[in-house]
Every structure is written in C-alpha cells, then in structure tokens.
Design a protein around this motif. Structure first.
Motif, short mmCIF file in Angstrom:
data_model
loop_
_atom_site.label_atom_id
_atom_site.label_comp_id
_atom_site.label_asym_id
_atom_site.label_seq_id
_atom_site.Cartn_x
_atom_site.Cartn_y
_atom_site.Cartn_z
N UNK A 114 42.47 43.02 38.46
CA UNK A 114 42.47 41.69 37.84
C UNK A 114 42.94 40.63 38.84
N UNK A 115 44.02 40.95 39.55
CA UNK A 115 44.55 40.00 40.54
C UNK A 115 43.53 39.73 41.64
N UNK A 116 42.88 40.81 42.09
CA UNK A 116 41.87 40.64 43.14
C UNK A 116 40.76 39.72 42.64
N UNK A 117 40.34 39.93 41.40
CA UNK A 117 39.24 39.12 40.87
C UNK A 117 39.65 37.66 40.72
N UNK A 118 40.90 37.42 40.33
CA UNK A 118 41.37 36.04 40.26
C UNK A 118 41.31 35.40 41.65
N UNK A 119 41.81 36.15 42.65
CA UNK A 119 41.81 35.63 44.01
C UNK A 119 40.39 35.34 44.49
N UNK A 120 39.49 36.27 44.22
CA UNK A 120 38.11 36.10 44.68
C UNK A 120 37.40 34.98 43.92
N UNK A 121 37.73 34.85 42.64
CA UNK A 121 37.16 33.74 41.86
C UNK A 121 37.56 32.42 42.48
N UNK A 122 38.83 32.31 42.85
CA UNK A 122 39.30 31.08 43.49
C UNK A 122 38.60 30.86 44.83
N UNK A 123 38.40 31.96 45.55
CA UNK A 123 37.73 31.86 46.84
C UNK A 123 36.30 31.33 46.65
N UNK A 124 35.62 31.84 45.63
CA UNK A 124 34.25 31.38 45.35
C UNK A 124 34.23 29.92 44.95
N UNK A 125 35.20 29.54 44.12
CA UNK A 125 35.30 28.15 43.72
C UNK A 125 35.54 27.27 44.94
#
Ligand SMILES: Nc1ncnc2c1ncn2[C@@H]1O[C@H](COP(=O)(O)OP(=O)(O)OP(=O)(O)O)[C@@H](O)[C@H]1O
Ligand SMILES: [Mg+2]
Lengths: 240, 298
Positions: free
Chosen positions: B66-77
């Motif tokens: 979950x944490x990784x996905x949050x980080x990657x989501x922010x990276x994509x944004x």
C-alpha cells in the motif's frame, strides 16, 4: 419570451495568434429561440462558437450565459451548466459504441440514476430511431447522417439550456439535413435556445427565428429569418 | 524433461505478466496523451526497491504494498504535473513537440541516481511476498512450481482484469477514450481533461509500482534494471500496436515465455532473441498484431 437572453455576446474581438479573426461581434439567443449565424468558408463561424464555449478567450468583449459572465469558467464546466457545443465534424468517439457515446453525454450532466438515464435514452431513440438499431455498433461505423444524429442526441443527453451546432449539414444529403433541422426547430419550440451555424443559408433560414450573416469576422447583416429569406439575393451576395 | 519445460513455461508466464503490466502503463498514457514515459521501467525499479526495503524493515507485505502504491501514485502525479503538462497547455500532445522524450528520460536518470545513492550500485534480493522463502515450491499435477511465480501470475491476472474493467466499463474509461480521440471535443462533453490525464499517469505509475512489487522476488534488483524493463515493455506495447489492450496482453505473455525458453537454451544472450524477434515482427506488421482494430484514430 424571457426578458434577459440566455446567451448574450457583446462586442467580441478574438484572435488566433496575431491574426484578428472576429471584430465586434454581438448577438443574443433566448430560450425557445432558434438563431442562425450564416457565413462562407473562413468567415469566423467556428471561431465564434469556440469563443462562446470558452475554448478561445476573446481579446475584447464579454460573453454572458445564464446571467453570468463566462470569462473565468472552464469549457467543461460551461458544458455541465448546459451550454452545449456540437463542434464542426460532429466529433463522436468512433471507438466507442453508439450507446457509450450517448452515456458520455449523460454522465456529465448528473443523470446518474438508471431510470432517468433510460428515459433519456428512450427519448433520443424515438427522436432518431436509427440510433436504437445501431446502439451496440462502434460509432465510427455509422454514416455521416447517423453520426450527426448521434451528435445531436449526445448533446441532448447533456440537458442543454443552449444548444450550439457548428455546420451540422456539412456533407449530408438534403433529406437528412431536413430531418436534423426539423428536429432543431422542434427543440426550440419546446423551449430550448438553439444557435445554429451554417453555410447553407436557405435551409438554415427556413427553420430559424432570427439570423445573422457573418463576413470576414464581422456581422454584416442581421434580421428575422423571414426578412432575410425574402432578400435572398442580398444574403447570397454576402456569402459569395 | 516435460517437467523442466513446464517450469520454464511458468517462469516465462510470470515475467510475461510483469511485462504486460508495465506495458499497459505505457499504453494508457500513450492512448490519452500520445506520449510515452521513458522512465516507466525506472518507476518499476523504484517500486521494487521501496517494497524490498519496507518488507525487510518488518512491515507486513500488504501494508508495504500500500505504501509503495501511494509513493508511486504521487510519482505519477508529479510526472504529469511537472514533466508532461508544462510542455504544453493541457498536458495533451500538440503534435509538434517531442520534448517529453527528453524530460521523461531525464526523470529516469534522476531516479537511477537517487536509487544508487540510497541502495548502492550492487544487486539486491527482495524477500518473497507470498511464501516463507524465495524458493518455496508447490506441487501441482506432480510438478514442482515456485509459489512466488504462480501467485505473481494469478495476481497479475486480477490486475489486468481490473484494468480492463476500468477502461471499458467505467465513466473514467469512456473519458479516456474520448480524450484520446479529441481533447477539445472531450471538454465540450463536460469532461475534465486535465484530471483525466492526471489519473492516466497515476494509473500508469501504479501499474509500474505493482510490477515492481511483484518482480522483486523473481529477479535480482539494482538501480539500472529500469531501462531493460522500459525497452521490453515498449516491445510488448508495440506488438499490440500501442492501441490494442488484447494485443498487449498476448504480446506480453508471448514475450515472457519466449524469453524464458531462449534463456534456457542460451544463458549468455537469451534476452536478445525475443527483442530481435519483435524487431523483425514490426518490419512485417508495423502497426502491431491487430492493426485493423486500431483504437488510435488520429
Ligand atoms: N488555428 C488557426 N490558425 C490560424 N488561422 C486560423 C486558425 N483557425 C482558423 N483560422 C482562420 O480564421 C478564420 C476563421 O476561421 P473559422 O474556422 O472560424 O471559419 P468558419 O467560418 O468556421 O469556416 P468553415 O466554414 O470553413 O468552417 C479563417 O480565415 C481561418 O483561416
Ligand atoms: Mg467552421
């Protein structure tokens, strides 16, 4: 007819790059009224509609819709408020089905409950029965006329207050043009404000209440549609 | 002998699943904006490293993911906001500029350097996600298979199904296809084009993140694995003509399986043959497997 028009365009100038395309264009459309703007190729008709729906900011002048200036309202928000613009070339999404194209229209206008959605779909299917027959086909496989019907129906799924159409007759057979223009006339009679941009002057004048002739980015002639119909030669001299 | 082949097949399917997920990310961004993120593989690399570190730190796998996905989501944004959108007014291809090649590749290099700083230049082993050990096997029909590989395949299948659902059955999916067709027409339909594009990049980045989490226990990870994944994902997306999700799925699976077998027969240059094959394939079918089913109408 209501006292203040739904759409009021006041002394608009608009440019693309450094070229000034529209000069001091003013017009208004009220609910229940069908107004047509006719003009030749390159007269600035598309540019005018793009300014009204805020895809292009005017350099001078003001557009007011439903009692408020549109200056700071993004195009997609204007659409959600009921200022619906069917662009030139219809722009139906060819990779989506006919039904999906209609649903796109409904989705942004808060038609969320499935009952209202079905009601709205039924209304459009009875307006243009061919859409019901083709509902599961890719919209790109429709003929030009069917695509234009889809474009009109999709727009009507968006609960328009003002419906603007950019040359709906383009490339269509006269019989289909007639079907579509008659549908527009009926919508106006039911209380919708319609702004119809056309090159085919006489067809547009035959359904319109009021008309403007656009030439080189300026309104060269205005009047009721019946006045302009009587002066066919004059109108055509401006279109030449 | 048959056992060996089946094991290779499963390994190939697992890697193929990863390539498919990574390529889907490229596909969706390209669909909506006609641009590619040349850092897609490096996003995967970041996902793999983050997930490794979190799991090693003792954080439960689900929470770590979950944490990784949050980080990657922010990276994509951030990618869309800082690297893609400023290049033109709406974050939509103006058609005249290719600066996004430089900017996304630049981001890839930055990520590689950051990864070197944080995790060093050497290779790492990521702990397993689903079982006790990386090498845990399970017997299926009398053949020993790696648990990790089997579950990666299953999980990727779920993600792909979810991706299809999003693209073809939701309001957002219809918006993506409308924006892909014509951003301005989309605005006139009341679609918030900018938000749709942001979501596209977030989703693409999440796909890279999921791939990174899943691939960690299957390979050794180091800061420079990204480019290889980008290239392979590009190859897979090209098999699908960048426009056909089914072509990408088939391409990804075939690519993974072909690679597993070619590595079995030639451990030195095994990675090379599938890529050469794709190059030759593209000579004969430049618009991909299903060129008649083109979604890209521009
Ligand atoms: N992107 C652009 N760049 C430069 N000039 C443009 C651009 N778009 C339109 N023009 C010019 O603006 C003028 C008005 O164009 P517009 O498209 O509004 O005309 P129109 O009346 O809609 O014509 P048509 O009937 O051909 O659709 C034309 O002279 C055209 O050449
Ligand atoms: Mg025009």
């Amino acid at each position: 007819m209501s006292s203040t028009p739904l759409l009021q365009v006041d002394a608009i100038d608009a440019s693309i790059g450094v070229i000034n395309i529209l000069h001091g264009v003013s017009l208004s459309v009220s609910s229940g009224e069908l107004v047509t703007v006719i003009g030749a190729n390159g007269a600035g008709k598309t540019t005018l509609l793009r300014v009204i729906s805020n895809l292009l900011k005017p350099s001078v002048g003001l557009v007011q819709f439903d009692g408020a200036p549109t200056t700071a309202v993004e195009a997609h928000r204007l659409a959600r408020r009921g200022l619906i613009h069917v662009p030139q070339g219809r722009q139906i999404v060819p990779t989506l089905s006919v039904l999906d194209n209609l649903i796109i229209g409904a989705e942004r206008s808060e038609i969320v409950d499935s009952e209202t959605l079905v009601e709205n779909l039924e209304r459009e299917y009875s307006r243009f029965p061919v859409l019901r027959e083709r509902k599961d086909l890719a919209a790109g496989s429709l003929s030009g006329g069917e695509q234009q019907m889809l474009a009109v129906s999709r727009a009507l799924m968006m609960r328009p207050k003002l419906l603007m159409l950019d040359e709906p007759s383009l490339g269509l057979a006269p019989q289909i043009v007639k079907t579509i223009l008659n549908a527009l006339r009926q919508l106006a009679d039911e209380g919708l404000a319609v702004l119809l941009v056309e090159q085919v002057a006489m067809a547009a004048l035959s359904v319109a209440d009021n008309a403007h002739v656009l030439r080189n980015g300026e309104i060269a002639l205005s009047g009721t549609a019946s006045e302009l119909r009587r002066d066919k030669a004059l109108v055509e001299s401006y279109l030449g | 002998m048959l056992d060996t082949y089946l094991q290779i097949l499963v390994s190939g399917l697992a890697m193929g699943a990863i390539y498919t997920l990574t390529a889907k990310g490229l596909f969706i961004a390209h669909l909506a904006t006609h641009k590619l993120n040349f850092g897609q593989g490096d996003f995967l690399m970041v996902g793999a490293f983050l997930s490794m570190s979190l799991i090693i730190a003792g954080i439960p796998v689900l929470l770590a993911a979950l944490l990784v996905l949050i980080a990657l989501g922010l990276l994509g944004w951030g990618l869309e906001r800082l690297v893609i959108r400023p290049l033109d007014r709406f974050g939509i291809s103006g058609g005249s500029t290719y600066s996004w090649i430089l900017t996304t590749a630049g981001v890839a290099l930055i990520l590689q350097n950051i990864a070197e700083l944080v995790w060093g230049k050497s290779s790492h082993y990521s702990p397993p996600l689903f079982s006790e050990g990386r090498d845990n096997v399970i017997e299926i029909a009398g053949i020993n298979m790696f648990v990790e590989e089997i579950l990666v395949i299953g999980f990727a299948a779920v993600v792909v199904a979810f991706f299809y659902y999003m693209l073809f059955r939701t309001r957002w999916g219809r918006a993506v296809y409308t924006v892909a067709f014509n951003p301005e027409a989309a605005m006139l339909l009341g679609i918030n084009v900018r938000r749709t594009v942001v979501l596209v990049f977030v989703l693409a980045s999440l796909l890279a993140g999921i791939s990174g989490i899943l691939v960690g226990p299957l390979i050794t990870i180091h800061p420079h694995i990204g480019l290889m994944f980008t290239i392979k994902a590009l190859a897979v997306a090209a098999i699908g003509g960048f426009s056909n999700p089914l072509g990408i799925l088939i391409g990804g699976v075939l690519f993974g399986v072909a690679e597993a077998f070619s590595n079995y027969y030639d451990s030195a240059f095994g990675d090379l043959y599938p890529l050469i094959f794709v190059l030759v394939f593209l000579v004969f079918r430049p618009s991909g497997l299903f060129s008649e089913a083109q979604a890209d109408v521009r």
